[in-house]
Design a protein around this motif. Sequence first.
Motif, PDB file in Angstrom:
ATOM      1  N   ARG A   1       0.846  -1.199   0.000  1.00 35.31           N
ATOM      2  CA  ARG A   1       0.000   0.000   0.000  1.00 35.31           C
ATOM      3  C   ARG A   1       0.873   1.237   0.000  1.00 35.31           C
ATOM      4  NH1 ARG A   1      -3.698  -1.137   5.073  1.00 35.31           N
ATOM      5  NH2 ARG A   1      -4.300  -3.221   4.450  1.00 35.31           N
ATOM      6  N   CYS A   2       0.283   2.322  -0.436  1.00 30.48           N
ATOM      7  CA  CYS A   2       0.992   3.590  -0.364  1.00 30.48           C
ATOM      8  C   CYS A   2       1.254   3.880   1.113  1.00 30.48           C
ATOM      9  CB  CYS A   2       0.138   4.693  -0.990  1.00 30.48           C
ATOM     10  SG  CYS A   2       0.852   6.320  -0.757  1.00 30.48           S
ATOM     11  N   SER A   3       2.526   4.107   1.462  1.00 31.85           N
ATOM     12  CA  SER A   3       2.856   4.244   2.880  1.00 31.85           C
ATOM     13  C   SER A   3       2.294   5.540   3.473  1.00 31.85           C
ATOM     14  CB  SER A   3       4.363   4.185   3.086  1.00 31.85           C
ATOM     15  OG  SER A   3       4.961   5.208   2.322  1.00 31.85           O
ATOM     16  N   LYS A   4       2.017   6.503   2.624  1.00 29.99           N
ATOM     17  CA  LYS A   4       1.525   7.777   3.146  1.00 29.99           C
ATOM     18  C   LYS A   4       0.019   7.726   3.427  1.00 29.99           C
ATOM     19  CE  LYS A   4       1.400  12.669   2.039  1.00 29.99           C
ATOM     20  NZ  LYS A   4       1.468  13.579   0.905  1.00 29.99           N
ATOM     21  N   CYS A   5      -0.763   7.356   2.432  1.00 31.86           N
ATOM     22  CA  CYS A   5      -2.225   7.422   2.615  1.00 31.86           C
ATOM     23  C   CYS A   5      -2.830   6.087   3.046  1.00 31.86           C
ATOM     24  CB  CYS A   5      -2.899   7.916   1.344  1.00 31.86           C
ATOM     25  SG  CYS A   5      -2.773   6.781  -0.039  1.00 31.86           S
ATOM     26  N   GLN A   6      -2.127   4.987   2.814  1.00 30.91           N
ATOM     27  CA  GLN A   6      -2.634   3.643   3.127  1.00 30.91           C
ATOM     28  C   GLN A   6      -3.901   3.290   2.328  1.00 30.91           C
ATOM     29  OE1 GLN A   6      -1.203   1.318   5.347  1.00 30.91           O
ATOM     30  NE2 GLN A   6       0.505   2.743   5.444  1.00 30.91           N
TER      31      GLN A   6
ATOM     32  N   PHE B   1       0.731  10.088 -11.105  1.00 32.16           N
ATOM     33  CA  PHE B   1      -0.675  10.461 -10.972  1.00 32.16           C
ATOM     34  C   PHE B   1      -1.057  10.519  -9.488  1.00 32.16           C
ATOM     35  CE2 PHE B   1      -5.175   9.436 -10.534  1.00 32.16           C
ATOM     36  CZ  PHE B   1      -5.754  10.344 -11.416  1.00 32.16           C
ATOM     37  N   HIS B   2      -0.727   9.445  -8.786  1.00 32.57           N
ATOM     38  CA  HIS B   2      -1.214   9.331  -7.407  1.00 32.57           C
ATOM     39  C   HIS B   2      -0.695  10.439  -6.484  1.00 32.57           C
ATOM     40  CE1 HIS B   2      -2.759   7.539  -3.773  1.00 32.57           C
ATOM     41  NE2 HIS B   2      -1.541   7.488  -3.254  1.00 32.57           N
ATOM     42  N   LYS B   3       0.534  10.897  -6.742  1.00 33.06           N
ATOM     43  CA  LYS B   3       1.106  11.877  -5.802  1.00 33.06           C
ATOM     44  C   LYS B   3       0.244  13.132  -5.691  1.00 33.06           C
ATOM     45  CE  LYS B   3       4.201  14.298  -8.967  1.00 33.06           C
ATOM     46  NZ  LYS B   3       5.595  14.606  -9.315  1.00 33.06           N
TER      47      LYS B   3
ATOM     48  N   PHE C   1      -2.954  13.094  -5.627  1.00 32.04           N
ATOM     49  CA  PHE C   1      -4.227  12.797  -4.951  1.00 32.04           C
ATOM     50  C   PHE C   1      -4.022  12.038  -3.640  1.00 32.04           C
ATOM     51  CE2 PHE C   1      -4.934  13.207  -9.480  1.00 32.04           C
ATOM     52  CZ  PHE C   1      -5.923  14.177  -9.500  1.00 32.04           C
ATOM     53  N   CYS C   2      -2.774  11.819  -3.283  1.00 30.99           N
ATOM     54  CA  CYS C   2      -2.448  11.075  -2.073  1.00 30.99           C
ATOM     55  C   CYS C   2      -2.676  11.992  -0.880  1.00 30.99           C
ATOM     56  CB  CYS C   2      -0.986  10.635  -2.147  1.00 30.99           C
ATOM     57  SG  CYS C   2      -0.416   9.782  -0.679  1.00 30.99           S
ATOM     58  N   VAL C   3      -3.572  11.573  -0.003  1.00 35.64           N
ATOM     59  CA  VAL C   3      -3.842  12.440   1.151  1.00 35.64           C
ATOM     60  C   VAL C   3      -3.568  11.710   2.460  1.00 35.64           C
ATOM     61  CG1 VAL C   3      -5.485  14.110   0.194  1.00 35.64           C
ATOM     62  CG2 VAL C   3      -6.282  11.847   0.890  1.00 35.64           C
TER      63      VAL C   3
HETATM   64 ZN   LIG Z   1      -0.994   7.577  -1.257  1.00 36.62          ZN
END
Ligand SMILES: [Zn+2]
Length: 351
Positions: free
Chosen positions: A314-319, A335-337, A339-341
Amino acid sequence: MYNYLVEPFDYNDIVLDLHDISLLLTYERGITEPRFRHAKLREVATGLSDFQTIKLPDAPKPKWSEATIPRTGYVFVKPKQSLSKAESEELDLPSNMLLKPVSTSLQNLSSKQLETYYWQPRNHDGCYRTVRLFQHFMDLFPSEFTRIMVRAVANNKPRTYTTLASDRLIIEMKLRGPKSMNFTCALPEGRSYVTGSDEVSAHVVLAFPAPSDADDPQTILDLASLQFGDAGRGCKGRGLFVLEPVQQYKERLKNFADGNNFLEDKITQRITSTPDDDFLKNVANRAKERWEKRKTDFWCGHCGSPARNDPLLRCSKCQQAHYCNSEHQLAAWPFHKHFCVDPSAPKPQWV
Ligand SMILES: [Zn+2]
Ligand SMILES: [Zn+2]
């Protein structure tokens, strides 16, 4: 008369995220695409090289050998014998696409090359089919209650808005002077598919109108863009389809062909039929089922494949974003960076 106000709809449930449904539709289309179902890739000829393992059928041969533009050719082999149950259920994926034993020239391909080799043939004549697929998908939702949330990246900034599903448009255009040609032969039937061999070819995409005060009037979705090879990859050259503001798309078209009549050509709201409609309806249904299970059954944010629920993937920042592996995570990051919250931050309305 106002019955719809008390319909058992959760209003939020019919805001469809355009990027995510595009991932699902793309993945579900690829894994069972009838022309290449169970076919394995035996050979790729690029640049000026010719095929080593087959002689081309007569018809496309002159065009192939005379082409002055970059060429990519594929040879797929379909199984001759009937398949076991396990084999017949196996999905077609970039990771299992190569014919065994793998020829020397196809060993050591990067996952990006494998993806291109998987999608370029599958997107032959793909534009009308993908627009029709999108239409079948939208027909599964009540048009008057369904909104589409568009998320795109423009000039390195995120851009998000919602539009009514029924406001989407289909833009048909002519591309003149294609900049690449691709040819695929599927054996043993010898069926072949060529893209880019004609001086003028038809292309079609979906358009989603932006609010009237936006810098850019529309966002374009081209689900068959990988027929043009890597020039058709989305966000920063990694995505499997193109979802971008119209001005950016206009620039991109210069990589597909010398000229086009985009924005001057025909704008329609529906197209009537395409071959393989039954297959496309099936894909649309599967994508809808997955969309409806989105809160429990996650998918890879790059390829749309069902995700293993592994915290390490998983994305370590937003999970919130899931991936098949670190390569897919890297591919999705441009792309994701945007929208990653951070989950501790207040949630935007559309989550
Ligand atoms: Zn993320
Ligand atoms: Zn993936």
